[in-house]
Motif scaffolding. Structure first.
Motif, PDB file in Angstrom:
ATOM      1  N   PRO A 149      -9.459  -3.801   1.638  1.00 25.82           N
ATOM      2  CA  PRO A 149     -10.144  -5.031   2.056  1.00 25.82           C
ATOM      3  C   PRO A 149      -9.277  -6.285   2.131  1.00 25.82           C
ATOM      4  CG  PRO A 149     -10.665  -4.542  -0.229  1.00 25.82           C
ATOM      5  CD  PRO A 149      -9.825  -3.391   0.279  1.00 25.82           C
ATOM      6  N   ILE A 150      -8.001  -6.178   1.791  1.00 27.25           N
ATOM      7  CA  ILE A 150      -7.115  -7.342   1.860  1.00 27.25           C
ATOM      8  C   ILE A 150      -5.940  -7.036   2.784  1.00 27.25           C
ATOM      9  CG2 ILE A 150      -7.744  -8.161  -0.451  1.00 27.25           C
ATOM     10  CD1 ILE A 150      -5.025  -6.986  -1.438  1.00 27.25           C
ATOM     11  N   ASP A 151      -5.211  -8.094   3.160  1.00 26.94           N
ATOM     12  CA  ASP A 151      -4.012  -7.905   3.971  1.00 26.94           C
ATOM     13  C   ASP A 151      -2.936  -7.197   3.154  1.00 26.94           C
ATOM     14  OD1 ASP A 151      -5.152  -9.173   6.154  1.00 26.94           O
ATOM     15  OD2 ASP A 151      -4.250 -11.112   5.692  1.00 26.94           O
ATOM     16  N   VAL A 152      -2.145  -6.404   3.825  1.00 24.40           N
ATOM     17  CA  VAL A 152      -1.067  -5.642   3.191  1.00 24.40           C
ATOM     18  C   VAL A 152       0.251  -6.087   3.830  1.00 24.40           C
ATOM     19  CG1 VAL A 152      -0.081  -3.329   2.977  1.00 24.40           C
ATOM     20  CG2 VAL A 152      -2.534  -3.673   2.655  1.00 24.40           C
ATOM     21  N   ASP A 153       1.202  -6.442   2.984  1.00 23.27           N
ATOM     22  CA  ASP A 153       2.511  -6.835   3.507  1.00 23.27           C
ATOM     23  C   ASP A 153       3.313  -5.635   3.970  1.00 23.27           C
ATOM     24  OD1 ASP A 153       2.148  -9.609   2.958  1.00 23.27           O
ATOM     25  OD2 ASP A 153       2.730  -9.272   0.874  1.00 23.27           O
ATOM     26  N   LEU A 154       3.255  -4.550   3.188  1.00 25.62           N
ATOM     27  CA  LEU A 154       4.108  -3.404   3.457  1.00 25.62           C
ATOM     28  C   LEU A 154       3.375  -2.111   3.121  1.00 25.62           C
ATOM     29  CD1 LEU A 154       7.837  -3.226   2.677  1.00 25.62           C
ATOM     30  CD2 LEU A 154       6.419  -1.407   1.814  1.00 25.62           C
ATOM     31  N   VAL A 155       3.529  -1.108   3.975  1.00 20.03           N
ATOM     32  CA  VAL A 155       3.040   0.239   3.684  1.00 20.03           C
ATOM     33  C   VAL A 155       4.263   1.077   3.333  1.00 20.03           C
ATOM     34  CG1 VAL A 155       1.930   2.320   4.590  1.00 20.03           C
ATOM     35  CG2 VAL A 155       1.039   0.055   5.207  1.00 20.03           C
ATOM     36  N   ASN A 156       4.279   1.600   2.113  1.00 16.58           N
ATOM     37  CA  ASN A 156       5.371   2.451   1.632  1.00 16.58           C
ATOM     38  C   ASN A 156       4.919   3.897   1.820  1.00 16.58           C
ATOM     39  OD1 ASN A 156       6.879   3.047  -1.611  1.00 16.58           O
ATOM     40  ND2 ASN A 156       7.826   3.137   0.376  1.00 16.58           N
ATOM     41  N   VAL A 157       5.635   4.650   2.647  1.00 16.62           N
ATOM     42  CA  VAL A 157       5.196   5.984   3.064  1.00 16.62           C
ATOM     43  C   VAL A 157       5.919   7.086   2.280  1.00 16.62           C
ATOM     44  CG1 VAL A 157       4.968   7.577   5.009  1.00 16.62           C
ATOM     45  CG2 VAL A 157       4.685   5.108   5.368  1.00 16.62           C
ATOM     46  N   PHE A 158       5.112   7.907   1.611  1.00 13.08           N
ATOM     47  CA  PHE A 158       5.577   9.124   0.937  1.00 13.08           C
ATOM     48  C   PHE A 158       4.893  10.320   1.596  1.00 13.08           C
ATOM     49  CE2 PHE A 158       6.590   6.115  -2.410  1.00 13.08           C
ATOM     50  CZ  PHE A 158       7.760   6.618  -2.937  1.00 13.08           C
ATOM     51  N   ARG A 159       5.301  10.636   2.806  1.00 16.42           N
ATOM     52  CA  ARG A 159       4.795  11.797   3.531  1.00 16.42           C
ATOM     53  C   ARG A 159       5.986  12.464   4.192  1.00 16.42           C
ATOM     54  NH1 ARG A 159       1.012  14.194   2.936  1.00 16.42           N
ATOM     55  NH2 ARG A 159       0.060  14.400   4.959  1.00 16.42           N
ATOM     56  N   PRO A 212       8.978  11.157  -7.266  1.00 17.68           N
ATOM     57  CA  PRO A 212       9.202   9.830  -6.680  1.00 17.68           C
ATOM     58  C   PRO A 212       7.927   9.162  -6.152  1.00 17.68           C
ATOM     59  CG  PRO A 212      10.896  11.349  -5.932  1.00 17.68           C
ATOM     60  CD  PRO A 212       9.884  12.165  -6.701  1.00 17.68           C
ATOM     61  N   ALA A 213       6.995   9.935  -5.617  1.00 19.76           N
ATOM     62  CA  ALA A 213       5.767   9.352  -5.069  1.00 19.76           C
ATOM     63  C   ALA A 213       4.872   8.765  -6.164  1.00 19.76           C
ATOM     64  CB  ALA A 213       4.991  10.381  -4.248  1.00 19.76           C
ATOM     65  N   PHE A 214       5.239   8.958  -7.431  1.00 21.06           N
ATOM     66  CA  PHE A 214       4.571   8.231  -8.512  1.00 21.06           C
ATOM     67  C   PHE A 214       5.515   7.210  -9.150  1.00 21.06           C
ATOM     68  CE2 PHE A 214       3.510   7.194 -12.840  1.00 21.06           C
ATOM     69  CZ  PHE A 214       2.237   6.672 -12.659  1.00 21.06           C
ATOM     70  N   TYR A 215       6.747   7.634  -9.513  1.00 25.74           N
ATOM     71  CA  TYR A 215       7.568   6.706 -10.282  1.00 25.74           C
ATOM     72  C   TYR A 215       8.098   5.527  -9.460  1.00 25.74           C
ATOM     73  CZ  TYR A 215      11.950   9.293  -9.109  1.00 25.74           C
ATOM     74  OH  TYR A 215      13.005   9.910  -8.482  1.00 25.74           O
ATOM     75  N   VAL A 216       8.246   5.666  -8.151  1.00 24.49           N
ATOM     76  CA  VAL A 216       8.646   4.510  -7.341  1.00 24.49           C
ATOM     77  C   VAL A 216       7.519   3.470  -7.306  1.00 24.49           C
ATOM     78  CG1 VAL A 216       9.291   3.717  -5.026  1.00 24.49           C
ATOM     79  CG2 VAL A 216      10.407   5.740  -6.002  1.00 24.49           C
ATOM     80  N   PRO A 217       6.265   3.854  -6.978  1.00 17.71           N
ATOM     81  CA  PRO A 217       5.192   2.851  -7.038  1.00 17.71           C
ATOM     82  C   PRO A 217       4.996   2.273  -8.442  1.00 17.71           C
ATOM     83  CG  PRO A 217       4.437   4.825  -5.895  1.00 17.71           C
ATOM     84  CD  PRO A 217       5.799   5.125  -6.427  1.00 17.71           C
ATOM     85  N   ALA A 226       0.870  -1.176   0.000  1.00 16.93           N
ATOM     86  CA  ALA A 226       0.000   0.000   0.000  1.00 16.93           C
ATOM     87  C   ALA A 226       0.904   1.221   0.000  1.00 16.93           C
ATOM     88  CB  ALA A 226      -0.899   0.007   1.236  1.00 16.93           C
ATOM     89  N   VAL A 227       0.657   2.160  -0.917  1.00 16.36           N
ATOM     90  CA  VAL A 227       1.508   3.342  -1.024  1.00 16.36           C
ATOM     91  C   VAL A 227       0.756   4.549  -0.474  1.00 16.36           C
ATOM     92  CG1 VAL A 227       2.900   4.788  -2.525  1.00 16.36           C
ATOM     93  CG2 VAL A 227       2.673   2.350  -3.024  1.00 16.36           C
ATOM     94  N   LEU A 228       1.132   4.943   0.738  1.00 16.15           N
ATOM     95  CA  LEU A 228       0.527   6.073   1.425  1.00 16.15           C
ATOM     96  C   LEU A 228       1.177   7.363   0.940  1.00 16.15           C
ATOM     97  CD1 LEU A 228      -1.316   7.197   3.680  1.00 16.15           C
ATOM     98  CD2 LEU A 228       0.584   6.790   5.263  1.00 16.15           C
ATOM     99  N   GLY A 229       0.375   8.234   0.347  1.00 15.53           N
ATOM    100  CA  GLY A 229       0.903   9.486  -0.183  1.00 15.53           C
ATOM    101  C   GLY A 229       1.280   9.399  -1.647  1.00 15.53           C
TER     102      GLY A 229
END
Length: 147
Positions: free
Chosen positions: A79-89, A38-43, A25-28
């Motif tokens: 609605p599903i499990d998330v392995d990792l939250v990638n934070v762009f804040r 980066p908050a677009f091209y990394v995801p 999940a990419v927050l931000g």
């Protein structure tokens, strides 16, 4: 387990984390209109590398999809499990998302390059969530040859 063991700073720990990660999940996240940020091209890179990327933008209220995926406004709404939250804040904005991160209970939270928030990292680690701070997920993934 000592909570400090959940703070990952070494290459071996990062490699193990990435090997166990499928859903991010990419927050931000930014939109296609900000493709040079980066908050677009990394995801976008992570998506092309085979990860399931779930967009969680903070802005852009009119947007319903990013990278062809439905967006969610809060992590807990996914609605599903998330392995990792990638934070762009920005670092000072991260504490506002702490309760949402703890409620979602991902396996890990990854704060991108330049993002470090010690109190949040400690709280997450004590909750059993692995934490990486101030590192680029795309750079680490490429470095470890996982693409």
């Amino acid at each position: 387990m000592n909570w400090q063991d959940n703070i990952i700073t070494d290459t071996k720990g990062i490699a193990e984390l990435l090997a166990a990660t499928k859903t991010i999940a990419v927050l931000g996240i930014k939109t296609e209109a900000q493709a040079s940020q980066p908050a677009f091209y990394v995801p976008n890179y992570l998506n092309s590398a085979g990860f399931q990327v779930i967009p969680v933008p903070v802005y852009y209220p009119q947007v319903t999809h990013i990278l062809g995926q439905k967006i969610y406004r809060k992590l807990i709404d996914i609605p599903i499990d998330v392995d990792l939250v990638n934070v762009f804040r920005r670092s000072h904005d991260v504490p506002a998302h702490l309760d949402d991160m703890i409620a979602k209970k991902p396996k890990a939270v990854w704060m991108q390059s330049g993002i470090r928030e010690a109190a949040v990292a400690e709280t997450l680690a004590k909750a059993g969530i692995k934490v990486v701070q101030d590192r680029c997920l795309m750079v680490e993934h490429r470095y470890l040859g996982r693409s």
